[in-house]
Write a protein that holds these residues in place. Structure first.
Motif, PDB file in Angstrom:
ATOM      1  N   SER A  47       0.833  -1.214   0.000  1.00  0.00           N
ATOM      2  CA  SER A  47       0.000   0.000   0.000  1.00  0.00           C
ATOM      3  C   SER A  47       0.861   1.254   0.000  1.00  0.00           C
ATOM      4  CB  SER A  47      -0.911   0.027   1.226  1.00  0.00           C
ATOM      5  OG  SER A  47      -1.777  -1.067   1.185  1.00  0.00           O
ATOM      6  N   MET A  50       2.190   1.772  -3.380  1.00  0.00           N
ATOM      7  CA  MET A  50       1.115   2.247  -4.229  1.00  0.00           C
ATOM      8  C   MET A  50       0.862   3.742  -4.008  1.00  0.00           C
ATOM      9  SD  MET A  50      -2.760   0.985  -4.164  1.00  0.00           S
ATOM     10  CE  MET A  50      -3.342   2.412  -3.302  1.00  0.00           C
ATOM     11  N   ASN A  51       0.842   4.167  -2.751  1.00  0.00           N
ATOM     12  CA  ASN A  51       0.607   5.584  -2.458  1.00  0.00           C
ATOM     13  C   ASN A  51       1.689   6.460  -3.060  1.00  0.00           C
ATOM     14  OD1 ASN A  51      -1.715   5.098  -1.038  1.00  0.00           O
ATOM     15  ND2 ASN A  51      -0.736   5.095   0.982  1.00  0.00           N
ATOM     16  N   LEU A  56       0.204   9.935  -4.058  1.00  0.00           N
ATOM     17  CA  LEU A  56      -0.627  10.311  -2.920  1.00  0.00           C
ATOM     18  C   LEU A  56       0.250  10.586  -1.706  1.00  0.00           C
ATOM     19  CD1 LEU A  56      -3.406   7.611  -3.402  1.00  0.00           C
ATOM     20  CD2 LEU A  56      -3.725  10.073  -3.655  1.00  0.00           C
ATOM     21  N   ASP A  57       1.507  10.170  -1.799  1.00  0.00           N
ATOM     22  CA  ASP A  57       2.430  10.298  -0.671  1.00  0.00           C
ATOM     23  C   ASP A  57       3.844  10.464  -1.236  1.00  0.00           C
ATOM     24  OD1 ASP A  57       3.224  10.409   1.915  1.00  0.00           O
ATOM     25  OD2 ASP A  57       2.502   8.407   2.476  1.00  0.00           O
ATOM     26  N   ALA A  80      -0.883  17.217  -6.438  1.00  0.00           N
ATOM     27  CA  ALA A  80      -2.293  17.186  -6.855  1.00  0.00           C
ATOM     28  C   ALA A  80      -2.389  17.369  -8.361  1.00  0.00           C
ATOM     29  CB  ALA A  80      -3.082  18.269  -6.124  1.00  0.00           C
ATOM     30  N   ARG A  83      -1.293  14.105 -10.050  1.00  0.00           N
ATOM     31  CA  ARG A  83      -2.374  13.106  -9.944  1.00  0.00           C
ATOM     32  C   ARG A  83      -3.473  13.411 -10.941  1.00  0.00           C
ATOM     33  NH1 ARG A  83      -1.606  13.905  -4.239  1.00  0.00           N
ATOM     34  NH2 ARG A  83      -3.384  15.308  -4.114  1.00  0.00           N
ATOM     35  N   PHE A  89      -7.143   6.925 -11.146  1.00  0.00           N
ATOM     36  CA  PHE A  89      -7.335   5.957 -10.067  1.00  0.00           C
ATOM     37  C   PHE A  89      -8.627   5.160 -10.237  1.00  0.00           C
ATOM     38  CE2 PHE A  89      -4.534   8.981  -7.902  1.00  0.00           C
ATOM     39  CZ  PHE A  89      -3.638   8.115  -7.285  1.00  0.00           C
TER      40      PHE A  89
END
Lengths: 229, 401
Positions: A47, A50-51, A56-57, A80, A83, A89
């Protein structure tokens, strides 16, 4: 050319006085147009990886090049933006806005991208027809089946033409037939040249991909490419 | 994301929790409604007072003998009937002058005896006071000069003597040992606070001076000034005449004082203004409380929608976009409350004007002001929850259960 190139990624979390090393140095590359599965038991760092790959991280250390751009040092609104433009996603539980129509849900990334209203409508309708749901675009998520909801989510992921389609257990909440349909959709997209990263713990799902990376204890345990049939 | 989008998102989410949203705004509704109602009622009341002042054809000043005050030695020269006559003779202002002698005497009729407030006055007293005669007639100037023992009674005097006022007309009564004939009954006026004209007895000034009280000292002189003169001009004239009558040298203080009763309406206006200000203050507190309520519900909303916020961030929402979304939601909530409050407040104000027979004017500035203030309350109390939302980590928020 590699869409994704990560080198020596580490991620440390501090839980009170303890430091948890979720990733302990992960390196790999993903080529344009690859269909890849990332597998691993819970607690493996899957996870976390993945982030970080999903922007996301940010990693504690190491480098992450996305389309030759170093993104590991970016934060907040810069991430942001990445992404929004580079990553689409798809989540296990769809994550659709319940009070909005399918069309509105698909338009959401375009709103954040600052696309004008006309462009939003055109591209969202286009994306919905790509997943075969143009006839249901005015329906709210509650009026759609699970498979249809996931297809709306896939349309939303594709609407901004991302470099990577990122699917986290996309069939986890679907029955096997609908799950199979969704996987078929991924294969179609893959054939059109879409780079797809699949996060899963199911072997059957992972078997659909060309390549599987196994994560264990924060390290890559194996990286297996299937021979082309 | 454009503002319009944020607003429609905000309205959507308010609609999704309609009951909760409306309950949240109650304090805002009450606050705004009270502001609108108070400002409206206040301005209409003010206008009614203003109208009643300008409608008066004249204003009345009253002259009293001065009481020595403090260390200053002022010879307390009494006012006399001759002072009143001097004012009447003065032609500078065409005022009307009504001297009064007041006192308390016992009134006997048959076996009943009461203590009564006696007013000795000129025949002009009736019209200056605005009183009317119900039965019989008021005494005349000739009755006064002849020091006739005639009297007019207030409407409830008869009842106090165990009979009716009407039945007393033409009857003889004993007032402080002097026999008087009742020649009329005044119409009921109702109590004016410190005296009740219905319970008084009116006799001619000179009769009062010579036969009842045995003094030519009067208790007050009323001067009715036409509206063409300001009260200040009239006061200067009265002062000039009385200073001459009382032989007051230059630099000496007056030994009488002049009251302008219209000052009371000014005081009343001030009191109304203070009262409205106070209520608006309370309404302001209510709006603040409302703001805290909105903040509270926004915090709940942010927690409830953590996953939605996570998703929006995953799809590319910036810090600012999320911040804006939640601030606009709080502001919209408060503006809706404000608008409902304006409707309630205006209705309340309208009803009051209908019952009071006042003029209804839409208080535009109050409406605009209170809606803007509500919006500011939303802005102020929305910032914290919105910041909490915007600062959520997308990866964490997406997995929030």
């Amino acid at each position: 050319m590699n869409v994704i190139q990560v080198k020596d990624l580490t991620k440390h979390y501090s839980l009170g006085t303890q430091t948890v090393e979720a990733l302990r140095g992960v390196s790999f590359g993903i080529e344009q147009g690859e269909f890849i599965a990332i597998m691993g038991p819970s607690g493996s760092g899957k996870s976390t990886l993945m982030n970080i790959i999903g922007c996301l991280d940010s990693p504690t250390d190491g480098t992450y090049h996305l389309n030759n751009q170093e993104v590991s040092t970016l934060e907040g609104d810069e991430l942001a933006g990445i992404r929004n433009k580079e990553i689409g996603f798809v989540f296990q539980n769809f994550h659709l806005l319940a009070r909005n129509s399918a069309l509105d849900n698909v338009m959401l990334p375009l709103k954040y991208a600052g696309v004008d209203k006309e462009g939003q409508l055109k591209r969202a309708k286009n994306a919905l027809s790509q997943v075969g749901l143009e006839s249901r675009m005015d329906h709210q998520p509650s009026e759609l089946s699970g498979g249809q909801q996931q297809r709306v989510a896939i349309a939303r992921a594709l609407v901004n033409n991302p470099s990577i389609l990122f699917a986290d257990e996309p069939t986890g909440n679907l029955d096997s037939q609908t799950g199979h349909d969704v996987m078929q959709l991924f294969h179609n997209l893959h054939q059109q040249g879409q780079t797809i990263i699949l996060i899963t713990h199911e072997n059957e799902v992972a078997a659909e991909a060309q390549r599987t990376i196994f994560i264990k204890d924060g390290l890559i345990e194996s990286d297996i490419r299937k021979e082309k049939l | 994301m454009v503002l319009q989008e944020s607003i429609s998102t905000a309205i959507d989410s308010i609609r999704a929790n309609l009951l909760r949203s409306l309950l949240t705004t109650i304090a805002i509704v009450i606050g705004t409604a009270s502001v609108i109602a108070m400002v409206g009622i206040g301005s209409s009341a003010q206008r009614a007072i203003d109208d009643s002042i300008t409608n008066l054809s004249a204003r009345t000043l009253s002259v009293y003998p001065s009481r020595g005050r403090g260390s200053q030695k002022i010879s307390a020269a009494p006012l006399s009937i001759s002072d009143a006559d001097a004012l009447i003779k003065d032609q500078e202002i065409n005022w009307r002058v009504s001297p009064e002698i007041r006192g308390s005497k016992s009134l006997k009729y048959k076996n009943e005896s009461i203590s009564i407030s006696v007013i000795g006055a000129r025949e002009s007293y009736l019209s200056i006071q605005g009183y009317e005669i119900d039965q019989g007639a008021f005494f005349t100037e000739r009755d006064d000069l002849a020091r006739k023992r005639v009297a007019i009674i207030g409407s409830s005097v008869g009842t106090e003597l165990k009979t009716s006022s009407k039945a007393l007309v033409g009857e003889e009564v004993d007032l402080g040992g002097v026999t008087f004939k009742i020649i009329g009954v005044a119409k009921s006026e109702g109590s004016s606070g410190w005296s009740n004209p219905d319970e008084q007895i009116y006799i001619p000034l000179l009769t009062a001076s010579d036969r009842v009280f045995g003094r030519d000292r009067v208790d007050s002189i009323r001067v009715e000034v036409p509206n063409t003169y300001t009260p200040e001009e009239a006061m200067i004239s009265i002062e000039r005449v009385l200073r001459r009558e009382h032989d007051i040298g230059p630099g000496e203080e007056n030994n009488f004082r002049i009251n302008d009763w219209s000052q009371f309406t000014d005081l009343q206006k001030q009191a109304t203004a203070i009262f409205s200000a106070l209520l608006i203050g309370i309404a302001g507190i209510s709006l603040m409380v409302g703001g805290i309520g909105v903040m509270n519900i926004m915090l709940v909303s942010v927690t409830e929608r953590t996953r939605e916020i996570g998703l929006r961030k995953a799809l590319g929402a910036t810090h600012q976009a999320i911040l804006l979304q939640f601030i606009i939601e709080a502001v919209t909530l408060c503006i809706i409350g404000g608008i409902i409050g304006v409707i309630f407040g205006s209705s309340l104000y309208f009803l009051v004007t209908v019952f009071q027979d006042w003029v209804f004017t839409i208080p535009f500035s109050a409406i605009l002001g209170s809606v803007i203030f509500s919006a500011c309350v939303g802005l102020f109390f929305g910032i914290w929850p919105a910041r909490k939302a915007a600062q959520l980590e997308p990866a964490v928020a997406l997995r929030y259960e």
